[in-house]
Write an enzyme that holds these catalytic residues in place. Structure first.
Site, PDB file in Angstrom:
ATOM      1  N   ALA A  64      -4.528  -3.990  -6.554  1.00 59.00           N
ATOM      2  CA  ALA A  64      -4.377  -3.611  -7.957  1.00 59.00           C
ATOM      3  C   ALA A  64      -2.894  -3.420  -8.205  1.00 59.00           C
ATOM      4  CB  ALA A  64      -5.132  -2.318  -8.219  1.00 59.00           C
ATOM      5  N   GLY A 109      -7.436  -4.203  -3.943  1.00 57.07           N
ATOM      6  CA  GLY A 109      -8.247  -4.935  -4.925  1.00 57.07           C
ATOM      7  C   GLY A 109      -8.369  -6.417  -4.585  1.00 57.07           C
ATOM      8  N   GLU A 112     -11.073  -6.563  -2.095  1.00 57.55           N
ATOM      9  CA  GLU A 112     -12.306  -6.257  -2.841  1.00 57.55           C
ATOM     10  C   GLU A 112     -12.764  -7.451  -3.682  1.00 57.55           C
ATOM     11  OE1 GLU A 112     -10.342  -2.638  -4.205  1.00 57.55           O
ATOM     12  OE2 GLU A 112     -12.142  -1.518  -3.663  1.00 57.55           O
ATOM     13  N   GLU A 132      -5.282   1.536   0.407  1.00 59.88           N
ATOM     14  CA  GLU A 132      -5.189   2.556  -0.650  1.00 59.88           C
ATOM     15  C   GLU A 132      -4.815   3.924  -0.114  1.00 59.88           C
ATOM     16  OE1 GLU A 132      -7.594   0.330  -0.362  1.00 59.88           O
ATOM     17  OE2 GLU A 132      -7.982  -0.585  -2.318  1.00 59.88           O
TER      18      GLU A 132
HETATM   19  N1  COA Z   1       1.208  -3.710  -7.171  1.00 59.66           N
HETATM   20  C1  COA Z   1       2.359  -3.923  -7.827  1.00 59.66           C
HETATM   21  N2  COA Z   1       3.372  -4.612  -7.306  1.00 59.66           N
HETATM   22  C2  COA Z   1       3.217  -5.102  -6.078  1.00 59.66           C
HETATM   23  C3  COA Z   1       2.044  -4.912  -5.326  1.00 59.66           C
HETATM   24  C4  COA Z   1       0.996  -4.183  -5.929  1.00 59.66           C
HETATM   25  N3  COA Z   1      -0.159  -3.970  -5.314  1.00 59.66           N
HETATM   26  N4  COA Z   1       2.198  -5.515  -4.121  1.00 59.66           N
HETATM   27  C5  COA Z   1       3.419  -6.064  -4.120  1.00 59.66           C
HETATM   28  N5  COA Z   1       4.034  -5.811  -5.287  1.00 59.66           N
HETATM   29  C6  COA Z   1       5.368  -6.240  -5.704  1.00 59.66           C
HETATM   30  C7  COA Z   1       6.455  -5.411  -5.028  1.00 59.66           C
HETATM   31  O1  COA Z   1       6.653  -4.192  -5.741  1.00 59.66           O
HETATM   32  C8  COA Z   1       7.611  -6.347  -5.126  1.00 59.66           C
HETATM   33  O2  COA Z   1       8.126  -6.320  -6.447  1.00 59.66           O
HETATM   34  P1  COA Z   1       9.734  -6.305  -6.706  1.00 59.66           P
HETATM   35  O3  COA Z   1      10.217  -7.609  -6.117  1.00 59.66           O
HETATM   36  O4  COA Z   1       9.838  -6.255  -8.208  1.00 59.66           O
HETATM   37  O5  COA Z   1      10.258  -5.106  -5.971  1.00 59.66           O
HETATM   38  C9  COA Z   1       6.992  -7.726  -4.944  1.00 59.66           C
HETATM   39  O6  COA Z   1       5.606  -7.562  -5.259  1.00 59.66           O
HETATM   40  C10 COA Z   1       7.083  -8.256  -3.534  1.00 59.66           C
HETATM   41  O7  COA Z   1       6.539  -7.286  -2.657  1.00 59.66           O
HETATM   42  P2  COA Z   1       7.332  -6.670  -1.397  1.00 59.66           P
HETATM   43  O8  COA Z   1       6.732  -5.334  -1.081  1.00 59.66           O
HETATM   44  O9  COA Z   1       8.801  -6.726  -1.626  1.00 59.66           O
HETATM   45  O10 COA Z   1       6.933  -7.744  -0.270  1.00 59.66           O
HETATM   46  P3  COA Z   1       6.865  -7.502   1.295  1.00 59.66           P
HETATM   47  O11 COA Z   1       6.693  -8.853   1.908  1.00 59.66           O
HETATM   48  O12 COA Z   1       7.989  -6.650   1.771  1.00 59.66           O
HETATM   49  O13 COA Z   1       5.519  -6.673   1.537  1.00 59.66           O
HETATM   50  C11 COA Z   1       3.176  -6.142   1.187  1.00 59.66           C
HETATM   51  C12 COA Z   1       4.261  -7.251   1.231  1.00 59.66           C
HETATM   52  C13 COA Z   1       1.899  -6.790   0.696  1.00 59.66           C
HETATM   53  C14 COA Z   1       2.968  -5.571   2.590  1.00 59.66           C
HETATM   54  C15 COA Z   1       3.625  -5.004   0.222  1.00 59.66           C
HETATM   55  O14 COA Z   1       4.005  -5.594  -1.006  1.00 59.66           O
HETATM   56  C16 COA Z   1       2.560  -3.979  -0.065  1.00 59.66           C
HETATM   57  O15 COA Z   1       2.302  -3.102   0.769  1.00 59.66           O
HETATM   58  N6  COA Z   1       1.955  -4.057  -1.270  1.00 59.66           N
HETATM   59  C17 COA Z   1       0.993  -3.080  -1.727  1.00 59.66           C
HETATM   60  C18 COA Z   1      -0.342  -3.289  -1.078  1.00 59.66           C
HETATM   61  C19 COA Z   1      -1.297  -2.218  -1.537  1.00 59.66           C
HETATM   62  O16 COA Z   1      -1.126  -1.035  -1.289  1.00 59.66           O
HETATM   63  N7  COA Z   1      -2.366  -2.641  -2.223  1.00 59.66           N
HETATM   64  C20 COA Z   1      -3.385  -1.736  -2.698  1.00 59.66           C
HETATM   65  C21 COA Z   1      -3.080  -1.280  -4.067  1.00 59.66           C
HETATM   66  S1  COA Z   1      -4.314  -0.163  -4.691  1.00 59.66           S
END
Ligand code: COA
Length: 257
Positions: A64, A109, A112, A132
């Site tokens: 999400a 999400g 999911e 989460e």
């Molecule tokens: N919601 C909003 N933005 C998100 C996102 C999410 N779930 N997942 C990634 N992004 C955004 C990051 O904020 C970043 O944006 P920016 O470039 O404007 O800073 C961009 O996507 C790239 O992500 P980044 O974290 O820089 O990539 P990474 O390769 O270092 O890490 C992940 C990849 C997937 C490990 C990491 O993005 C992450 O942990 N995301 C969240 C996953 C999560 O908790 N999902 C459940 C949500 S309820």
């Protein structure tokens, strides 16, 4: 549509979630567009099967959209969770087969959404998880209900309380995905499965999905509890800390309040 690419070829519709700069995170607009897409495809007799995938090579859907979640009140987060449950029930109960072509991260999400599809095919770089807990919340789009059905209760609880990711091979061992293929072969593999089903009687295919879904408990009690507990978590200091920490790119410090 602003966030989805839609195409249909040989009776197979492909929905590509197209926010690659945000790793295809599901903002509310994208979710409403998904709802519209399924309404359109439901009425379209040309469509015999559906593939959902993510744009780019890095991510299916990274969850999400955390920046939107962070701004929700308790009531709003419960209503959103219930609304997305309904959307994912629509996908789960869709009368034409739906495959998630998981081309990278399927987190929160995203995992999911993939689990609401009838089948999952992963590319070798795919990673699955319900992280989460790192934000101080629980899965709110059906993860607590569908993950245990697919991988068993013990592994599901482990994944949800640690936030650990599993790679494509482990997802295959766990029964979370049907096949793992090279990235270049991902869409072809999904099309091959759907093309076979498209040659069968549509009523038999639809009824197979309906009967198979009925083997699971279809009371919505577990989903209602999930929505309630998800929204309760959004009322905590831990949730504020978890989302702030993510947006500020630092580790969260949780206090259990
Ligand atoms: N919601 C909003 N933005 C998100 C996102 C999410 N779930 N997942 C990634 N992004 C955004 C990051 O904020 C970043 O944006 P920016 O470039 O404007 O800073 C961009 O996507 C790239 O992500 P980044 O974290 O820089 O990539 P990474 O390769 O270092 O890490 C992940 C990849 C997937 C490990 C990491 O993005 C992450 O942990 N995301 C969240 C996953 C999560 O908790 N999902 C459940 C949500 S309820």
């Amino acid at each position: 549509m602003n966030n989805l690419l839609l195409s249909t070829e040989n009776h197979i519709a492909t929905i590509t979630i197209n926010r690659p700069k945000k790793l295809n995170a599901l903002n509310f607009e994208t979710l409403m567009e998904l709802k519209q897409a399924f309404e359109q495809m439901s009425a379209d007799d040309e469509v015999r099967g559906v593939i959902i995938t993510g744009a780019g090579d890095k991510s299916f859907v990274a969850g999400a959209d955390i920046s939107e979640l962070a701004g929700l009140s308790v009531e709003q987060s419960r209503a959103k969770s219930q609304e997305i449950h309904e959307l994912f029930f629509t996908i789960e109960n869709f009368h034409k087969p739906v495959i998630a072509a998981v081309n990278g991260f399927a987190l929160g999400g995203g995992c999911e959404l993939a689990m609401a599809c009838h089948m999952r095919v992963a590319s070798e770089n795919a990673k699955f998880g319900q992280p989460e807990v790192n934000l101080g919340i629980i899965p709110g789009y059906g993860g607590t209900q569908r993950l245990p059905k697919l991988v068993g209760k013990g592994k599901a609880i482990e994944l949800m309380i640690t936030g650990d990711m599993v790679d494509a091979e482990e997802a295959l061992d766990l029964g979370l995905v049907n096949h793992v293929v090279a990235r270049v072969d991902l869409m072809e593999k999904c099309k091959e499965i759907l093309a076979k089903a498209a040659q069968k009687g549509p009523i038999a295919v639809a009824n197979t999905i309906k009967a198979t879904n009925a083997c699971h408990d279809h009371t919505k009690k577990g989903y209602e509890l999930e929505a309630q507990l998800f929204s309760a978590c959004t009322h905590t200091e831990d949730f504020k800390e978890g989302t702030q920490a993510f947006l500020e790119k630092r580790p969260a410090k949780f206090k259990g309040r």
